[in-house]
Design an enzyme around this catalytic site. Structure first.
Site, PDB file in Angstrom:
ATOM      1  N   ASN A 210     -18.353   5.089  -6.882  1.00 27.54           N
ATOM      2  CA  ASN A 210     -17.292   5.287  -5.893  1.00 27.54           C
ATOM      3  C   ASN A 210     -16.915   6.764  -5.835  1.00 27.54           C
ATOM      4  OD1 ASN A 210     -15.078   5.808  -7.886  1.00 27.54           O
ATOM      5  ND2 ASN A 210     -15.680   3.757  -8.529  1.00 27.54           N
ATOM      6  N   LYS A 289     -38.434   2.207 -10.818  1.00 21.43           N
ATOM      7  CA  LYS A 289     -37.878   2.468  -9.479  1.00 21.43           C
ATOM      8  C   LYS A 289     -38.339   1.382  -8.488  1.00 21.43           C
ATOM      9  CE  LYS A 289     -37.842   5.909  -5.864  1.00 21.43           C
ATOM     10  NZ  LYS A 289     -38.615   6.976  -5.254  1.00 21.43           N
ATOM     11  N   PRO A 305     -15.935  -6.447 -16.937  1.00 18.92           N
ATOM     12  CA  PRO A 305     -14.673  -6.783 -17.605  1.00 18.92           C
ATOM     13  C   PRO A 305     -13.546  -5.915 -17.066  1.00 18.92           C
ATOM     14  CG  PRO A 305     -16.118  -5.528 -19.060  1.00 18.92           C
ATOM     15  CD  PRO A 305     -16.920  -5.842 -17.838  1.00 18.92           C
ATOM     16  N   ASP A 306     -12.334  -6.431 -17.056  1.00 12.72           N
ATOM     17  CA  ASP A 306     -11.175  -5.641 -16.633  1.00 12.72           C
ATOM     18  C   ASP A 306     -10.592  -4.942 -17.868  1.00 12.72           C
ATOM     19  OD1 ASP A 306      -8.515  -4.795 -15.883  1.00 12.72           O
ATOM     20  OD2 ASP A 306      -8.862  -5.933 -14.051  1.00 12.72           O
ATOM     21  N   ILE A 307     -10.810  -3.636 -17.942  1.00 17.35           N
ATOM     22  CA  ILE A 307     -10.442  -2.870 -19.140  1.00 17.35           C
ATOM     23  C   ILE A 307      -8.925  -2.820 -19.294  1.00 17.35           C
ATOM     24  CG2 ILE A 307     -10.628  -0.611 -20.261  1.00 17.35           C
ATOM     25  CD1 ILE A 307     -13.197  -0.187 -18.528  1.00 17.35           C
ATOM     26  N   PHE A 323      -3.312   2.034 -12.389  1.00 17.95           N
ATOM     27  CA  PHE A 323      -3.293   2.588 -11.044  1.00 17.95           C
ATOM     28  C   PHE A 323      -3.726   1.483 -10.092  1.00 17.95           C
ATOM     29  CE2 PHE A 323      -2.725   7.213 -10.492  1.00 17.95           C
ATOM     30  CZ  PHE A 323      -2.394   7.530 -11.796  1.00 17.95           C
ATOM     31  N   LYS A 337      -1.110  -6.703  -8.721  1.00 13.28           N
ATOM     32  CA  LYS A 337      -1.993  -6.240  -9.813  1.00 13.28           C
ATOM     33  C   LYS A 337      -1.198  -6.037 -11.097  1.00 13.28           C
ATOM     34  CE  LYS A 337      -5.671  -4.118  -7.146  1.00 13.28           C
ATOM     35  NZ  LYS A 337      -6.226  -2.955  -6.505  1.00 13.28           N
ATOM     36  N   LYS A 341      -2.313  -8.216 -14.261  1.00 10.29           N
ATOM     37  CA  LYS A 341      -2.934  -7.526 -15.404  1.00 10.29           C
ATOM     38  C   LYS A 341      -1.964  -7.379 -16.563  1.00 10.29           C
ATOM     39  CE  LYS A 341      -6.140  -5.071 -12.358  1.00 10.29           C
ATOM     40  NZ  LYS A 341      -7.451  -4.455 -12.563  1.00 10.29           N
TER      41      LYS A 341
HETATM   42  O1  PMT Z   1     -10.352  10.678  -9.321  1.00  8.94           O
HETATM   43  P1  PMT Z   1      -9.680  11.201  -8.062  1.00  8.94           P
HETATM   44  O2  PMT Z   1     -10.695  11.646  -7.036  1.00  8.94           O
HETATM   45  O3  PMT Z   1      -8.643  12.257  -8.361  1.00  8.94           O
HETATM   46  O4  PMT Z   1      -8.906   9.985  -7.354  1.00  8.94           O
HETATM   47  C1  PMT Z   1      -7.831   9.375  -8.015  1.00  8.94           C
HETATM   48  C2  PMT Z   1      -7.890   7.845  -7.890  1.00  8.94           C
HETATM   49  C3  PMT Z   1      -7.712   7.447  -6.431  1.00  8.94           C
HETATM   50  C4  PMT Z   1      -9.216   7.300  -8.425  1.00  8.94           C
HETATM   51  C5  PMT Z   1      -6.714   7.289  -8.784  1.00  8.94           C
HETATM   52  O5  PMT Z   1      -5.500   7.784  -8.318  1.00  8.94           O
HETATM   53  C6  PMT Z   1      -6.698   5.762  -8.788  1.00  8.94           C
HETATM   54  O6  PMT Z   1      -6.149   5.115  -7.931  1.00  8.94           O
HETATM   55  N1  PMT Z   1      -7.348   5.158  -9.820  1.00  8.94           N
HETATM   56  C7  PMT Z   1      -7.548   3.692  -9.913  1.00  8.94           C
HETATM   57  C8  PMT Z   1      -8.689   3.283  -9.038  1.00  8.94           C
HETATM   58  C9  PMT Z   1      -8.992   1.796  -9.106  1.00  8.94           C
HETATM   59  O7  PMT Z   1     -10.006   1.407  -9.603  1.00  8.94           O
HETATM   60  O8  PMT Z   1      -8.020   1.016  -8.678  1.00  8.94           O
HETATM   61  P2  PMT Z   1      -8.089  -0.612  -8.652  1.00  8.94           P
HETATM   62  O9  PMT Z   1      -6.957  -1.013  -7.816  1.00  8.94           O
HETATM   63  O10 PMT Z   1      -9.456  -1.071  -8.257  1.00  8.94           O
HETATM   64  O11 PMT Z   1      -7.864  -1.009 -10.168  1.00  8.94           O
HETATM   65  C10 PMT Z   1      -6.581  -1.298 -10.683  1.00  8.94           C
HETATM   66  C11 PMT Z   1      -6.478  -0.842 -12.116  1.00  8.94           C
HETATM   67  O12 PMT Z   1      -7.362  -1.617 -12.942  1.00  8.94           O
HETATM   68  C12 PMT Z   1      -6.836   0.613 -12.360  1.00  8.94           C
HETATM   69  O13 PMT Z   1      -5.927   1.110 -13.326  1.00  8.94           O
HETATM   70  C13 PMT Z   1      -8.248   0.553 -12.922  1.00  8.94           C
HETATM   71  O14 PMT Z   1      -8.499   1.631 -13.838  1.00  8.94           O
HETATM   72  C14 PMT Z   1      -8.225  -0.779 -13.673  1.00  8.94           C
HETATM   73  N2  PMT Z   1      -9.531  -1.467 -13.737  1.00  8.94           N
HETATM   74  C15 PMT Z   1     -10.150  -1.900 -12.616  1.00  8.94           C
HETATM   75  C16 PMT Z   1     -11.327  -2.612 -12.713  1.00  8.94           C
HETATM   76  C17 PMT Z   1     -11.886  -2.856 -13.994  1.00  8.94           C
HETATM   77  N3  PMT Z   1     -13.019  -3.517 -14.137  1.00  8.94           N
HETATM   78  N4  PMT Z   1     -11.253  -2.406 -15.081  1.00  8.94           N
HETATM   79  C18 PMT Z   1     -10.090  -1.728 -14.986  1.00  8.94           C
HETATM   80  O15 PMT Z   1      -9.519  -1.319 -16.001  1.00  8.94           O
END
Ligand code: PMT
Length: 405
Positions: A210, A289, A305-307, A323, A337, A341
């Site tokens: 991403n 490839k 997994p969701d960390i 975030f 969320k 979570k």
């Molecule tokens: O890196 P930059 O270019 O500066 O951009 C910043 C950002 C937009 C990436 C940042 O501000 C941000 O929003 N980060 C979280 C991105 C994200 O994955 O959001 P989410 O809504 O999909 O996930 C929610 C939360 O679960 C996040 O804290 C994520 O770290 C966590 N997560 C998600 C999926 C997963 N499998 N494990 C996780 O821990």
């Protein structure tokens, strides 16, 4: 600023072109009220004159172990005891080797051997010398003895090469010196952060990922560190420099990030999940490839997994901040969320808007917690990170004082 008032800092200078930066560092140290004394090695005199350093430090510069006049004024053992901090900048490969070997073959080495105060080295050398296994071994030896290694950073070098080995800039060193003496709002706290994207391999040359640049997460690491926290940053592939004083662990996939987080989270006080972790990964990463023989191709994906949720679900979780990257209805989706979570706070950002979000230098956040909300304005990510860190520390303190009563 007040952190350095009256502090006694012995600046050691060994032989390296970066010594010119140390002149500016000394000026800044004195500008913030520190007392500075300078000790140079013989090699350092090839790069900067004692007269310059004497003028900037306001004190005679010491060069020789066997100087009767200087030794009568303040002997080398007194000098070792006078300092509150010894900072060797630049610290050459030769100087690190001599220090690691416990040598006392010049004044600076003798002082470092005799002192009981904290010692910090700002390494500066050619990238090949820094990568050499002898230097790596010396760095490990010094770290194991409690010596702080500040830097080096990566980039273009005076010798025309590029890579790790540049001395940190004076402002970065100033920040680290301030941290030694500051009792910031996060002093004594262990903070673990994730940043950047993850990459999920499809075959040896392709992956799903991403747009995360890591800028937001790195700015947060810097802001926590500036508040005196002990910061570990686990990052996916990004092209950013490690903030001064921050311990960095590089990973690539979500599974690697999960493993790194789980091995670091024990004993940490605050966890911030800023990484854009891929929700899915290809079920089977192909070993070779993939050839473009078929007109269409399906890739089966499985959930990662969701960390963040796993950290929050621990028996004794740290204060947990997530975030939420949303393209619409940020408050509603972020609240969902936060609850799903089980995290203490969540910072929502719009990632499809004209400004802010992924990759950009600026961002804005809506921070949500049980019964509370704070809107942080569109501003540059380092500033936004400071605002978020302040709110996190307020909420962390509230939770802890509530638990203690
Ligand atoms: O890196 P930059 O270019 O500066 O951009 C910043 C950002 C937009 C990436 C940042 O501000 C941000 O929003 N980060 C979280 C991105 C994200 O994955 O959001 P989410 O809504 O999909 O996930 C929610 C939360 O679960 C996040 O804290 C994520 O770290 C966590 N997560 C998600 C999926 C997963 N499998 N494990 C996780 O821990």
């Amino acid at each position: 600023m007040a952190a350095l008032l009256g502090r006694k800092i012995l600046v050691g200078i060994s032989g390296g072109i970066a010594a010119y930066k140390t002149a500016y560092l000394i000026r800044q140290l004195r500008g913030e009220g520190a007392q500075v004394r300078v000790v140079m090695t013989q090699a350092a005199e090839q790069f900067i004159t004692p007269m310059t350093l004497q003028a900037l430090s306001g004190q005679p510069v010491r060069q020789s172990l066997f100087d009767p006049a200087h030794e009568a004024a303040m002997g080398h053992i007194e000098l070792a005891r006078w300092a509150d901090l010894i900072l060797v900048a630049p610290a050459s490969a030769d100087y690190m080797a001599r220090m690691a070997a416990g040598m006392a073959d010049d004044l600076l080495a003798t002082i470092c051997l005799a002192t009981e105060v904290p010692i910090a080295l700002a390494p500066a050398m050619n990238q090949g010398m820094w990568r050499n296994s002898a230097t790596c071994q010396n760095a490990r030896t010094l770290l194991a003895r409690g010596v702080r290694l500040w830097g080096p950073s990566e980039g273009d070098q005076a010798c025309g090469e590029s890579g790790p080995g540049r001395m940190l800039e004076p402002e970065q060193l100033m920040q680290l010196v301030r941290q030694v003496f500051s009792t910031g709002a996060a002093a004594g706290l262990k903070v673990l952060l994730t940043a950047g994207p993850t990459r999920e391999p499809i075959d040896p040359v392709r992956f799903i990922s991403n747009r995360s640049s890591g800028k937001m997460g790195f700015a947060l690491a810097m802001a926590f560190s500036a508040q005196g926290a002990d910061v570990t940053l686990i990052t996916g592939p990004v092209t950013l420099e490690t903030p001064a004083g921050v311990r960095r662990l590089d990973v690539e996939t979500a599974l690697e990030m999960e493993a790194a987080v789980m091995s670091e989270v024990e004993g940490c006080d605050i966890f911030v999940g800023c990484a854009a972790v891929a929700d899915y990964r290809p079920a089977h990463a192909v070993g070779q490839k993939i050839k473009k023989t078929a007109q269409t191709r399906d890739i089966e994906l499985v959930r990662n997994p969701d960390i963040l949720a796993a950290v929050a679900a621990r028996a004794k979780p740290p204060f947990t901040v997530g975030f939420a990257a949303e393209t619409e209805r940020p408050v509603e989706y972020a609240q969902e969320k936060r609850k799903a979570k089980g995290v203490d706070m969540i910072a929502a950002n719009l990632v499809a808007a004209a400004e802010g979000g992924f990759e950009r230098d600026e961002n804005s956040l809506i921070v949500l917690w049980e019964g509370g909300r704070k809107d942080l304005p569109m501003t540059d990510k380092p500033h936004l990170a400071q605002l978020l860190v302040t709110q996190v520390l307020i909420n962390y303190e509230k939770k802890h004082s509530a638990e203690d009563t």
